[in-house]
Write an enzyme that holds these catalytic residues in place. Structure first.
Site, PDB file in Angstrom:
ATOM      1  N   ARG A 195      35.502  -9.415  82.657  1.00 23.71           N
ATOM      2  CA  ARG A 195      35.910  -9.147  84.031  1.00 23.71           C
ATOM      3  C   ARG A 195      37.401  -8.823  84.148  1.00 23.71           C
ATOM      4  NH1 ARG A 195      32.984 -12.809  88.538  1.00 23.71           N
ATOM      5  NH2 ARG A 195      30.951 -11.815  88.369  1.00 23.71           N
ATOM      6  N   LYS A 234      27.450 -32.025  96.086  1.00 22.03           N
ATOM      7  CA  LYS A 234      27.036 -31.698  94.728  1.00 22.03           C
ATOM      8  C   LYS A 234      26.527 -32.971  94.054  1.00 22.03           C
ATOM      9  CE  LYS A 234      28.653 -28.793  90.911  1.00 22.03           C
ATOM     10  NZ  LYS A 234      29.749 -27.943  90.428  1.00 22.03           N
ATOM     11  N   GLU A 236      39.216 -14.291  87.114  1.00 26.53           N
ATOM     12  CA  GLU A 236      39.622 -13.952  85.754  1.00 26.53           C
ATOM     13  C   GLU A 236      40.740 -12.916  85.727  1.00 26.53           C
ATOM     14  OE1 GLU A 236      35.351 -15.312  85.735  1.00 26.53           O
ATOM     15  OE2 GLU A 236      36.507 -13.829  86.886  1.00 26.53           O
TER      16      GLU A 236
END
Length: 638
Positions: free
Chosen positions: A405, A292, A377
């Site tokens: 969610r 990343k 979540e």
């Protein structure tokens, strides 16, 4: 989509000669494979140049430059389907699919989206804002192609933590059971699954994806079909040998042919492996390891910091000074640390949004009381419920759009049982440049019907601090929703106490018209109230409402105007209307809020102006329907 001029367009052929020749993936596929590493270098430099000016998601896109090139080089996109997950990895994809000249309009009003968007390009197969959707959607595309007799490849690229969500595993389980023709590319960009890659793993990936290995394995299965004991022995040997050198067992058990890990920055290895896997039937999973922030030193050293950025100086990596005050997110983080120092029972939980929710300092001070559950979540909410059952006081920090969610868990696991959980709901209302996928447009509407849930919306920074403490001390489920960004500049009194439940605050005394503002629209309501000579009420509570005050206002004013940064349907204004109807009030009522459509990306100020929720819009809406005492009921606006 309007074509936005790029100031570097005339210089692009000189600065980016290879990239300038790629308007579409078909152009890319005409290039020599030997030129692709140089193309990757140009693409990465172009991405750095653009995002340094516009801001946006950054480190993840830098990490998938080579992978993006390889995918479009091997697969015949858009006929072959390519689904990105999460969508903020897709900036290089946008650049290679006809949007290079529009990149300086990224995330700006009238410009291109920061996420894949179906109406923006035929290469964006699925709108992707929230994570972990790619495997389910790609599987649906693959099954549809098979049903229609269309021969095409379907590829899901999942990474940046998205594989940790339950939805992804549900799809993996289903795809393996159906033996669907689907390629899943796992972009592992934090070394969370695999050991460091090297020559051995690269060799194994090429070997195991080649025709020889595949034919030997399939041939062995056929030859040993009548000898179950020997076939079982060979199968165990195969899995044992692969398990010794690569983390394949989980995916193989789910029915996927696992290949990898391979170096996601080696274009040659990527292309060779993808070409082999392109011809393989059934569900396949390619595991690539990327860095990343690759290619930009500040982002390589701090990939979390550079995950999403404001415009910055590309030479130093430093953000351009904004001069803004503390954000609501920072106010929450400060409150969280202070509250934890006072009460050992406080536990903080977040679904993969430690930095975004302002919890970094809390995590540093109280590592044993901090739980980042990843992109999960539903688990975050039910985990909090379990802790509350045992007398702890969990605080769940979650974005409004992510709370969607976990709706069932909010109802069934927390509110139905009256458990003492505090929800700090960030990014309520419009979120600016991230657009409709991340907008918190619906939380008041879907939370208001839940029995037993107290819902609060602060109108300034100090009120946010006080309402958070009020929610925490309330012995049951309570939710505080606050917007993205900075407030009106009100100083926070950290010694202030709580607010009486269900008590509004009168901000301005006026006549004829009363503006009932919920949360983020209080400053605009105050400005409009000064112009109108109106009463202005900071409602603070959506549930329970300050019923006594509302009925008093209805009896003493000609017009009540409700203001909320939530969809009008079922929102806070609807609650006021229900109260007045229940008491037989004939007072005129005007609802102002988010319209019944999705609001495209722009600055928050531009979005609010578009919805008529700035002070000018409020004034115009009120003046359009009120010119003195009225005898006819008003239609809702918005």
């Amino acid at each position: 989509m309007p074509d936005q001029p790029n100031p570097d367009a005339l210089l692009a052929p000189l600065r980016f000669p290879l990239l300038s020749a790629v308007d579409l993936p078909a152009d890319l596929r005409l290039m020599s494979e030997d030129d692709l590493p140089a193309l990757a270098h140009e693409l990465r430099a172009f991405l750095i140049e653009c995002v340094s000016r516009t801001g946006g998601h950054f480190a993840a896109g830098l990490g998938v430059v080579e992978l993006t090139i390889a995918l479009h080089y091997v697969f015949n996109t858009p006929d072959d389907r390519l689904v990105w997950d999460v969508g903020h990895q897709a900036y290089p994809h946008k650049i290679l699919t006809g949007r290079r000249q529009q990149m300086l309009s990224l995330r700006q009003k009238g410009g291109i989206s920061g996420f894949p968007k179906r109406c923006e390009s035929p290469y964006d197969m699925l709108g992707v804002g929230h994570s972990s959707t790619s495997i389910s959607a790609a599987m649906g595309m693959a099954l549809a192609a098979a049903r229609k007799g269309e021969r095409r490849q379907v590829v899901a690229v999942i990474g940046d933590g998205a594989l940790g969500a339950g939805l992804a595993f549900e799809a993996l389980n289903h795809a393996g059971a159906l033996d669907v023709d689907l390629l899943v590319v796992l972009n592992d960009n934090e070394m969370s699954i695999s050991p460091p890659v090297g020559a051995i793993s690269k060799h194994l990936a090429r070997l195991l994806s080649g025709k020889l290995y595949t034919s030997v394995r399939e041939g062995s299965k056929t030859a040993l079909r009548g000898l179950p004991q020997i076939r079982e022995l060979v199968g165990r040997w195969e899995e044992h040998m692969k398990g010794m050198v690569m983390p394949s067992t989980l995916f193989e058990e789910l029915g996927f042919n696992y290949i990898g890990p391979i170096d996601g920055h080696d274009i040659g290895a990527l292309i060779a492996t993808l070409r082999n896997m392109r011809t393989m039937p059934g569900p396949r999973l390619l595991h690539v390891v990327t860095q990343k922030g690759k290619g930009y030193e500040p982002a390589e050293g701090q990939p979390v910091t550079y995950h999403g950025v404001a415009p910055f100086d590309r030479k130093t990596g430093r953000p351009r000074a904004s001069g803004a005050g503390p954000t609501y997110t920072q106010i929450f983080g400060d409150w969280l640390c202070a509250a934890a120092a006072r009460d050992e029972r406080l536990i903080a939980i977040t679904p993969a949004m430690c930095e975004g929710s302002g919890m970094t300092e809390f995590a540093r001070r109280h590592p044993s009381r901090f739980f980042d559950v990843g992109i999960a979540e539903q688990h975050a909410v039910t985990l909090a419920a379990g802790m509350a059952c045992e007398g702890l006081k969990p605080v769940v920090a979650i974005y409004s759009s992510f709370l969607q969610r976990a709706y069932d868990q909010l109802i069934h696991d927390v509110c139905l049982q009256g458990l003492d959980v505090t929800f700090a709901v960030d990014r309520a209302g419009q979120v600016g440049e991230d657009g409709p996928t991340h907008a918190g447009s619906f939380d008041l509407s879907f939370c208001r019907p839940i029995p037993g849930l107290v819902i609060m919306a602060p109108g300034d920074e100090d009120e946010c601090h006080r309402l958070l403490q009020t929610a925490f001390e309330y012995p049951g489920p309570a939710l505080v929703r606050y917007p993205r960004g900075v407030g009106a500049g009100v100083a926070v009194d950290r010694q202030a106490g709580t607010v009486p439940i269900g008590r509004a605050r009168r901000r301005r005394e006026g006549r004829d018209i009363a503006l009932l503002a919920f949360g983020s629209l209080v400053p605009a309501a105050c400005a409009a109230g000064d112009e109108l000579g109106a009463t202005v009420i900071d409602m603070r509570f959506v549930k329970p409402l300050d019923e006594e005050l509302i009925l008093e206002l209805a009896a003493t004013h000609e017009l009540l105007v409700t203001l909320e940064e939530n969809t009008i349907a079922g929102g806070a204004g609807a609650a006021v209307g229900e109260l007045l109807a229940a008491h037989g009030s004939a007072t005129r009522l005007l609802h102002l809020g988010l319209p019944d459509r999705y609001i495209d990306h722009a600055s928050q100020a531009e979005q609010r102006a578009e919805c008529g929720l700035d002070s000018a819009g409020i004034l115009a809406a009120v003046r359009a329907v009120y010119s003195g005492p009225m005898t006819e009921p008003l239609a809702s606006a918005g």
